[in-house]
Write a protein that holds these residues in place. Sequence first.
Motif, mmCIF file in Angstrom:
data_model
loop_
_atom_site.group_PDB
_atom_site.id
_atom_site.type_symbol
_atom_site.label_atom_id
_atom_site.label_comp_id
_atom_site.label_asym_id
_atom_site.label_seq_id
_atom_site.Cartn_x
_atom_site.Cartn_y
_atom_site.Cartn_z
ATOM 1 N N LYS A 13 0.547 -2.276 -12.335
ATOM 2 C CA LYS A 13 -0.491 -1.650 -12.189
ATOM 3 C C LYS A 13 -0.680 -0.921 -10.633
ATOM 4 C CE LYS A 13 -2.882 -4.778 -15.450
ATOM 5 N NZ LYS A 13 -3.747 -5.904 -15.486
ATOM 6 N N SER A 14 -1.465 0.078 -10.633
ATOM 7 C CA SER A 14 -1.627 0.614 -9.295
ATOM 8 C C SER A 14 -2.716 -0.357 -8.594
ATOM 9 C CB SER A 14 -2.128 2.099 -9.238
ATOM 10 O OG SER A 14 -3.706 1.926 -9.666
ATOM 11 N N LEU A 15 -2.677 -0.257 -7.217
ATOM 12 C CA LEU A 15 -3.713 -1.317 -6.563
ATOM 13 C C LEU A 15 -5.146 -0.777 -6.702
ATOM 14 C CD1 LEU A 15 -2.099 -1.078 -2.975
ATOM 15 C CD2 LEU A 15 -1.914 -2.936 -4.635
ATOM 16 N N GLU A 16 -5.476 0.489 -7.267
ATOM 17 C CA GLU A 16 -6.923 0.920 -7.406
ATOM 18 C C GLU A 16 -6.973 0.254 -8.973
ATOM 19 O OE1 GLU A 16 -5.256 2.881 -4.311
ATOM 20 O OE2 GLU A 16 -4.349 2.982 -6.226
ATOM 21 N N GLN A 17 -6.234 0.388 -9.913
ATOM 22 C CA GLN A 17 -6.302 -0.323 -11.084
ATOM 23 C C GLN A 17 -6.747 -1.626 -10.945
ATOM 24 O OE1 GLN A 17 -2.579 1.571 -12.826
ATOM 25 N NE2 GLN A 17 -3.709 1.578 -14.687
ATOM 26 N N ILE A 18 -6.103 -2.212 -10.224
ATOM 27 C CA ILE A 18 -6.326 -3.763 -10.168
ATOM 28 C C ILE A 18 -7.465 -4.028 -9.611
ATOM 29 C CG2 ILE A 18 -5.514 -5.948 -8.817
ATOM 30 C CD1 ILE A 18 -2.677 -4.628 -8.646
ATOM 31 N N GLU A 42 0.657 -1.246 -0.091
ATOM 32 C CA GLU A 42 -0.043 0.145 -0.118
ATOM 33 C C GLU A 42 0.848 1.257 -0.036
ATOM 34 O OE1 GLU A 42 -4.071 -1.821 2.014
ATOM 35 O OE2 GLU A 42 -2.872 -0.467 3.211
ATOM 36 N N ALA A 43 2.130 1.056 0.385
ATOM 37 C CA ALA A 43 2.979 2.256 0.309
ATOM 38 C C ALA A 43 3.822 2.457 -0.971
ATOM 39 C CB ALA A 43 4.231 2.246 1.575
ATOM 40 N N ALA A 44 3.851 1.471 -1.794
ATOM 41 C CA ALA A 44 4.989 1.154 -2.782
ATOM 42 C C ALA A 44 4.457 1.637 -4.088
ATOM 43 C CB ALA A 44 5.487 -0.233 -3.153
ATOM 44 N N PRO A 45 5.118 2.175 -4.981
ATOM 45 C CA PRO A 45 4.801 2.724 -6.324
ATOM 46 C C PRO A 45 4.630 1.552 -7.160
ATOM 47 C CG PRO A 45 7.305 3.156 -5.874
ATOM 48 C CD PRO A 45 6.471 2.698 -4.720
ATOM 49 N N PRO A 46 3.878 1.518 -8.189
ATOM 50 C CA PRO A 46 3.370 0.169 -8.960
ATOM 51 C C PRO A 46 4.566 -0.498 -9.470
ATOM 52 C CG PRO A 46 1.749 2.040 -9.471
ATOM 53 C CD PRO A 46 2.977 2.633 -8.591
ATOM 54 N N LEU A 47 5.616 0.366 -9.962
ATOM 55 C CA LEU A 47 6.691 -0.186 -10.825
ATOM 56 C C LEU A 47 7.871 -0.819 -10.009
ATOM 57 C CD1 LEU A 47 8.049 2.156 -13.558
ATOM 58 C CD2 LEU A 47 6.923 -0.145 -13.783
ATOM 59 N N TYR A 48 7.845 -0.706 -8.782
ATOM 60 C CA TYR A 48 8.686 -1.269 -7.884
ATOM 61 C C TYR A 48 7.800 -2.119 -6.645
ATOM 62 C CZ TYR A 48 11.833 1.841 -10.192
ATOM 63 O OH TYR A 48 12.194 2.572 -11.260
ATOM 64 N N ARG A 49 6.536 -2.275 -6.744
ATOM 65 C CA ARG A 49 5.932 -2.905 -5.746
ATOM 66 C C ARG A 49 6.207 -4.316 -5.300
ATOM 67 N NH1 ARG A 49 1.011 -1.640 -7.191
ATOM 68 N NH2 ARG A 49 0.662 -3.743 -8.082
#
Length: 465
Positions: free
Chosen positions: A453-458, A136-143
Amino acid sequence: MASPDTTVTQGISGSLRPVIGVALVAALGGLLFGYDTGVISGALLTIESDFHLSSFSSGVVVSSILVGAMIGAAVAGNLSDRYGRRPVLVAAAAIFTVGAAMAAFAPSAAMLTAARVVLGLGIGVASNLVPVFIAEAAPPLYRGRLVGLNQLMITLGIVLAYAANYSLENVTDSWRWMFGLAAVPAVLFGVGMLSMPESPRWLALRGHTDRARSVLTRLRGPGDPAGVEAELAEAMAGAGRTEARTPRKGRWRALTDRSVRPVIIAGVGLQILGQASGVNTVIYYAPKIFESSGLGSSSSILATVGVGVVNLLMTPVGMFAVDRFGRKKLLASGAAVMTLALAGLAVTLAAGGRGSSVAWLAVLFVVVFVAAVATTLNVVVFIIPSELYPLRIRGTAMSATMFSNWAMNFLVSLTFLTLLNTFGGAGTFTLYAVVCALLTLFALRCIPETKGKSLEQIEQELLPK
């Protein structure tokens, strides 16, 4: 709402240093998970001597940590959905500290068993919430690789436990020192988490817009205010969608709703099949496997050390591969290699040939299996569920997921020696190879791809409109 390209760009343009710091502090929970799981291997012989334990009593002491882990995993998610991720992780650090002290000063086997249950509670909470907090803290590309830090720290914790066992072997009351040392990283974990921000996604769900913006600015750096605002807008929109589209039946009953059933099946099914593949039994019982293949005791121990080193060294490879190749492909390819390795091990054990080169062929198959597990299954097993679940029920869904993980771990550990005695090594590992083949098919059919993908996109893609 931010476009996919905008969201991904945020992960590139923002400074990664703050979010890496958050991930490293949170992943101390993984280190404690690994240490408290692995330390019993070196402590048990002395404990058995001091408390005059029977085989059954020894088994109770060892397995009690799994009981605590099941309980901790079951309760952590609901608490984190209500009160936030950070305070529950701070509580986990306190539990780890208390458990370490109880174990170090245990006057009896019963008290030591109780201490192991307490440590298991901390492990259950950490296994549930550390991946969620980082995701929940990480940016999508590096999550993927940031959540993968949790698994790296678990393997490091196991290695540190082995090192502590070795270095303290001849110290008076060695097992007490082995357990007590865990209080040091536990205190560091607690102090570190007190300085960490709350999850920006949880803050968004609770409507704390200003606090969520402040946290995102801290995590992404002050140099990209437009990116922070875009991510915040997406998080707030996602929080609104999850409130509107996820069931409101009570958190546990909501997990049975048709709208979330596919992602629950994906997350829980991954845990069940992953544990049923025999991954932990190969590591726990490696010396016994090698001896049954024809190696002597000394060579078996040496080969087991090599397996541990492979497990540790291959984990970072998986951490970087998961964001490059994706979760689904990585899991499916790894499970396929695991299938072939266990099938080869089964054939080798069936061939026998004590003292021959066939025994070292068994070692090779185990090493290939462990390398595949370390680079694929062990990396994604925490990442995938932390990404799939809708925000409003994420913590509770992770509770169900990690409870199934620990319950299956307990069941497989309980039945392994019985299977080995009943079907022999060849039959047992043929069974595990079949499970790995099923895991391959499950990954291809049931696991959605979430890379980049962002958590919201998923959530928007996977939940019904």
